[in-house]
Design a protein around this motif. Structure first.
Motif, PDB file in Angstrom:
ATOM      1  N   LYS A   1     -26.907 -19.352  15.914  1.00  0.00           N
ATOM      2  CA  LYS A   1     -25.963 -19.631  14.827  1.00  0.00           C
ATOM      3  C   LYS A   1     -25.105 -18.398  14.529  1.00  0.00           C
ATOM      4  O   LYS A   1     -23.910 -18.522  14.260  1.00  0.00           O
ATOM      5  N   LEU A   2     -25.728 -17.212  14.582  1.00  0.00           N
ATOM      6  CA  LEU A   2     -24.973 -15.996  14.256  1.00  0.00           C
ATOM      7  C   LEU A   2     -23.871 -15.750  15.273  1.00  0.00           C
ATOM      8  O   LEU A   2     -22.809 -15.234  14.943  1.00  0.00           O
ATOM      9  N   ALA A   3     -24.133 -16.140  16.525  1.00  0.00           N
ATOM     10  CA  ALA A   3     -23.121 -15.943  17.558  1.00  0.00           C
ATOM     11  C   ALA A   3     -21.876 -16.768  17.260  1.00  0.00           C
ATOM     12  O   ALA A   3     -20.787 -16.454  17.741  1.00  0.00           O
ATOM     13  N   ARG A   4     -22.060 -17.822  16.457  1.00  0.00           N
ATOM     14  CA  ARG A   4     -20.898 -18.668  16.132  1.00  0.00           C
ATOM     15  C   ARG A   4     -20.435 -18.442  14.695  1.00  0.00           C
ATOM     16  O   ARG A   4     -19.879 -19.339  14.064  1.00  0.00           O
ATOM     17  N   THR A   5     -20.701 -17.245  14.139  1.00  0.00           N
ATOM     18  CA  THR A   5     -20.278 -16.973  12.773  1.00  0.00           C
ATOM     19  C   THR A   5     -18.764 -17.081  12.658  1.00  0.00           C
ATOM     20  O   THR A   5     -18.053 -16.440  13.424  1.00  0.00           O
ATOM     21  N   PRO A   6     -18.262 -17.879  11.709  1.00  0.00           N
ATOM     22  CA  PRO A   6     -16.812 -17.882  11.509  1.00  0.00           C
ATOM     23  C   PRO A   6     -16.361 -16.529  10.955  1.00  0.00           C
ATOM     24  O   PRO A   6     -17.134 -15.871  10.243  1.00  0.00           O
ATOM     25  N   PRO A   7     -15.132 -16.109  11.260  1.00  0.00           N
ATOM     26  CA  PRO A   7     -14.688 -14.770  10.859  1.00  0.00           C
ATOM     27  C   PRO A   7     -14.799 -14.546   9.356  1.00  0.00           C
ATOM     28  O   PRO A   7     -15.042 -13.415   8.919  1.00  0.00           O
ATOM     29  N   GLY A   8     -14.670 -15.599   8.561  1.00  0.00           N
ATOM     30  CA  GLY A   8     -14.739 -15.430   7.118  1.00  0.00           C
ATOM     31  C   GLY A   8     -16.106 -14.980   6.634  1.00  0.00           C
ATOM     32  O   GLY A   8     -16.231 -14.322   5.605  1.00  0.00           O
ATOM     33  N   ASN A   9     -17.145 -15.324   7.381  1.00  0.00           N
ATOM     34  CA  ASN A   9     -18.505 -14.977   6.961  1.00  0.00           C
ATOM     35  C   ASN A   9     -19.032 -13.707   7.621  1.00  0.00           C
ATOM     36  O   ASN A   9     -20.174 -13.316   7.401  1.00  0.00           O
ATOM     37  N   LEU A  10     -18.183 -13.085   8.445  1.00  0.00           N
ATOM     38  CA  LEU A  10     -18.647 -11.944   9.232  1.00  0.00           C
ATOM     39  C   LEU A  10     -19.163 -10.812   8.345  1.00  0.00           C
ATOM     40  O   LEU A  10     -20.226 -10.239   8.604  1.00  0.00           O
ATOM     41  N   ALA A  11     -18.411 -10.540   7.277  1.00  0.00           N
ATOM     42  CA  ALA A  11     -18.797  -9.432   6.401  1.00  0.00           C
ATOM     43  C   ALA A  11     -20.151  -9.722   5.752  1.00  0.00           C
ATOM     44  O   ALA A  11     -21.002  -8.830   5.660  1.00  0.00           O
ATOM     45  N   LEU A  12     -20.371 -10.972   5.345  1.00  0.00           N
ATOM     46  CA  LEU A  12     -21.646 -11.351   4.732  1.00  0.00           C
ATOM     47  C   LEU A  12     -22.800 -11.121   5.703  1.00  0.00           C
ATOM     48  O   LEU A  12     -23.836 -10.553   5.350  1.00  0.00           O
ATOM     49  N   VAL A  13     -22.604 -11.594   6.948  1.00  0.00           N
ATOM     50  CA  VAL A  13     -23.667 -11.472   7.941  1.00  0.00           C
ATOM     51  C   VAL A  13     -23.957 -10.011   8.242  1.00  0.00           C
ATOM     52  O   VAL A  13     -25.113  -9.596   8.352  1.00  0.00           O
ATOM     53  N   GLU A  14     -22.885  -9.220   8.317  1.00  0.00           N
ATOM     54  CA  GLU A  14     -23.106  -7.794   8.603  1.00  0.00           C
ATOM     55  C   GLU A  14     -23.845  -7.127   7.452  1.00  0.00           C
ATOM     56  O   GLU A  14     -24.726  -6.293   7.664  1.00  0.00           O
ATOM     57  N   THR A  15     -23.493  -7.509   6.216  1.00  0.00           N
ATOM     58  CA  THR A  15     -24.202  -6.959   5.060  1.00  0.00           C
ATOM     59  C   THR A  15     -25.684  -7.301   5.147  1.00  0.00           C
ATOM     60  O   THR A  15     -26.540  -6.430   4.977  1.00  0.00           O
ATOM     61  N   ALA A  16     -25.972  -8.569   5.425  1.00  0.00           N
ATOM     62  CA  ALA A  16     -27.373  -8.991   5.507  1.00  0.00           C
ATOM     63  C   ALA A  16     -28.084  -8.239   6.629  1.00  0.00           C
ATOM     64  O   ALA A  16     -29.225  -7.786   6.455  1.00  0.00           O
ATOM     65  N   GLY A  17     -27.396  -8.085   7.765  1.00  0.00           N
ATOM     66  CA  GLY A  17     -28.006  -7.386   8.897  1.00  0.00           C
ATOM     67  C   GLY A  17     -28.337  -5.955   8.555  1.00  0.00           C
ATOM     68  O   GLY A  17     -29.416  -5.450   8.884  1.00  0.00           O
ATOM     69  N   LEU A  18     -27.422  -5.286   7.856  1.00  0.00           N
ATOM     70  CA  LEU A  18     -27.679  -3.888   7.531  1.00  0.00           C
ATOM     71  C   LEU A  18     -28.696  -3.758   6.403  1.00  0.00           C
ATOM     72  O   LEU A  18     -29.477  -2.789   6.378  1.00  0.00           O
ATOM     73  N   LEU A  19     -28.739  -4.743   5.491  1.00  0.00           N
ATOM     74  CA  LEU A  19     -29.792  -4.742   4.465  1.00  0.00           C
ATOM     75  C   LEU A  19     -31.166  -4.845   5.119  1.00  0.00           C
ATOM     76  O   LEU A  19     -32.104  -4.125   4.760  1.00  0.00           O
ATOM     77  N   LEU A  20     -31.261  -5.749   6.099  1.00  0.00           N
ATOM     78  CA  LEU A  20     -32.522  -5.901   6.832  1.00  0.00           C
ATOM     79  C   LEU A  20     -32.895  -4.583   7.496  1.00  0.00           C
ATOM     80  O   LEU A  20     -34.064  -4.170   7.483  1.00  0.00           O
TER      81      LEU A  20
END
Lengths: 510, 113
Positions: A198-217
């Protein structure tokens, strides 16, 4: 694969849990019985880990569906080479730490063996699970058990260090939940393999959110692994708890390192499309800084236990540096280095306990004391362990570091890696040599003697046997370095092909 | 409603972080509790906010995501247990160290003693 074999992946989780429950029921029975059950349950993990290593060794990724719900709807346990490798390291270090604890430390408080088995339950579960929220749950289990173990026996400094440890880990758990929640909100799944897809298909609008979550982890795992700047809790906690618990905790920082390797080789690895290689800018530099700062701590330590704790910090630096370089050879070097650093640090924690008993009132502080009984044996063991920890030939520390340096040859960070690893190696060697000469050579004469409040006790062979056992493991790692580094290299290759993991878990061939 | 929930989570987290950075154990425990409240609300909201719909799939009916509710339940149980533990630990630290400062050092006008 059928019948009983099918259920092997759940056994490393189930066995310590059941042993913990049984031990809870046996709490009023004789200590010998409790020790026997605890040691037997821990011992049984070793053949289990060997069997799983053999099964996973040919590249099979065993997927165990709990409740027979298919992924991504149910929770899965996954045994691949990495998980089996971690189970093996945990089982070995846990056995020797437990043998040491069974010589008296377990009588300092109540429920030692129950907590010990629950700690193993959490550790094994964290290595096996293929679900991010389940990873959180196993983290909490191992942490709650570790709080109990850390505080076991009580005492002023232990409670103080324990309070800091508990509070910082609770804050870390909150961050973990925020990260998991964000990932779930964006992708609608928690299964690690499904998340990757699912992450591989992240729409560009959600990219910042996913990166935030990834770095929080990453921040959460870095906290568990004691990576700079989250390393401050470790030295006090490890230096003030009992020796056997500190030895077991040598594997606990590796859970953080394991999680970083697992999550960032899979969910944010090559298969992750827009969020691939999220950590590249962070991991290696932070690891280099951790290694440097850890070694400075080793030099500045005022007691052997504290010095060992800082050696754990420094070893996490080397380990994550290897993972941060990210190539197959580098990850393999890190995987070979991981059990080595765990065994060596655990052995030194156990040895420091014997040294501290033999020095009586001077304990393990770096100040001249009286000549200790059994100095030859203790000094000999200390010498061999110092050689292993400083990374000198012929022991496994040297091989691990050599593999790391060799893997860094074609990395852009080459001058940094070589510079920092070699200089910190030298600094560590000097610090350990100084500790050894202070503890064993600079003794006070008999005419300085004052009545000692704590009588020195000579080390017994039984107390030194776990140290010797861990040392034999280190020697074994050199003798069988070929097959072991081959296994590590195959593990790294498997990790760098996340589509295999995804295919095994989701039952699809992308 | 989204803005209100976001505001509540934000304020709870901010209070939690502020309190967790205080010097006495009691505010620290309160701060951790606030943070766990915030994260529970956050997890709950991650299943999207929906009013008056059941968390089960029925024919043609609208439904809300049941998984975050299960996650929150787990998270509540864990954080409840942890809070109980850290309170007992804080009391033990108060008894062992003689004061309730997180560093175990008592501060008065003359500085630490």
């Amino acid at each position: 694969m059928n019948g009983l074999t099918m259920h092997w992946p759940i056994l490393p989780v189930l066995l310590p849990l059941l042993a913990g429950i049984v031990l809870l029921m046996l709490r009023n029975r004789s200590l010998t019985l409790q020790r026997g059950v605890s040691v037997a349950a821990t011992l049984a993990l070793i053949p289990l880990a060997i069997a799983l290593m053999q099964t996973a060794g040919d590249g099979t990724q065993l997927v165990y569906k709990l409740g027979n719900w298919d992924a991504p709807f149910g929770i899965v346990l996954v045994v691949d080479r990495l998980a089996a490798w971690m189970l093996m390291a945990t089982a070995l270090v846990a056995l020797f730490a437990l043998l040491h604890a069974s010589q008296g430390i377990d009588t300092e408080g109540r429920y030692f063996h129950v907590l010990y088995q629950l700690q193993l339950f959490g550790l094994n579960g964290a290595f096996l699970t293929g679900d991010l929220f389940n990873l959180f749950v196993f983290f909490e289990i191992l942490l709650l058990a570790s709080y109990g173990l850390l505080l076991h026996g009580g005492g002023r400094l232990r409670v103080k260090a324990g309070l800091h440890f508990v509070v910082i880990n609770l804050a870390g758990s909150t961050l973990f939940l925020f990260a998991v929640g964000t990932l779930y909100g964006v992708t609608g799944t928690l299964n690690m393999a499904d998340l990757t897809v699912k992450l591989a298909r992240t729409p560009p609008g959600n990219l910042a959110l996913v990166e935030t979550a990834g770095l929080l982890l990453f921040a959460v795992f870095a906290l568990k692994a004691a990576l700079l700047p989250f390393h401050l809790w470790l030295p006090a906690a490890y230096a003030h708890t009992s020796a056997s618990v500190a030895a077991l905790f040598a594997i606990m920082t590796k859970v953080g390192a394991y999680s970083i390797l697992r999550v960032y080789s899979l969910m944010f690895g090559d298969a992750a499309g827009p969020v691939a290689q999220l950590l590249d800018a962070w991991l290696a530099p932070l690891a280099l800084a951790t290694l440097t700062l850890g070694m400075l701590g080793v030099v500045a330590s005022t007691s052997l236990r504290q010095q060992t704790a800082y050696l754990v910090v420094a070893s996490i630096g080397s380990l994550l540096l290897a993972f941060g370089l990210g190539t197959r050879d580098a990850i393999a070097a890190g995987l070979y280095y991981l059990p080595h650093s765990t065994f060596a640090a655990a052995a030194l924690f156990l040895l420091a306990d014997s040294i501290s008993r033999a020095r009586g009132e001077f304990a393990d502080r770096f100040e001249p004391g009286f000549a200790m009984p059994g100095a030859r044996v203790l000094g000999g063991l200390f010498f061999v362990l110092a050689v292993a920890l400083a990374g000198l030939p012929p022991l496994s520390g040297f091989l691990g570091k050599f593999m790391l340096l060799k893997a860094a040859l074609d990395s852009p960070l080459l001058p940094w890696v070589w510079g920092v690893v070699l200089v910190t190696g030298l600094v560590g060697m000097i610090a350990l040599a100084r500790s050894g000469s202070l503890l064993f050579y600079r003794t006070l004469g008999a005419n300085d003697a004052t009545p000692a409040p704590t009588a020195p006790t000579a080390p017994t062979w039984a107390a030194l046997a776990p140290v010797a056992g861990l040392l034999l493991l280190l020697i074994g790692m050199v003798i069988w370095a070929g097959p072991l580094s081959g296994y590590a290299s195959a593990t790294a290759a498997q990790l760098l092909q996340p589509h295999l993991y995804i295919g095994a878990v989701l039952g699809t061939t992308p | 409603m989204e803005a209100l929930i976001a505001l509540i989570i934000g304020v709870l987290t901010a209070c939690g972080v502020f309190l967790a950075l205080r010097g006495q154990t009691f505010p620290v425990v309160l701060g951790l509790t606030f943070m766990s409240y915030a994260v529970n609300l956050f997890l709950f909201a991650m299943g999207r906010l929906a009013i008056g719909v059941p968390p089960v799939i029925a024919d043609g009916a609208r439904y809300t995501d049941p998984l975050p509710q299960a996650l929150v339940l787990t998270a509540i149980v864990i954080s409840f247990g942890m809070t109980a533990f850290v309170i007992v630990l804080a009391l033990k630290a108060r008894a062992e160290l003689g004061n309730d400062h997180v560093d175990g050092t008592h501060y008065d006008e003359d500085g630490p003693r």
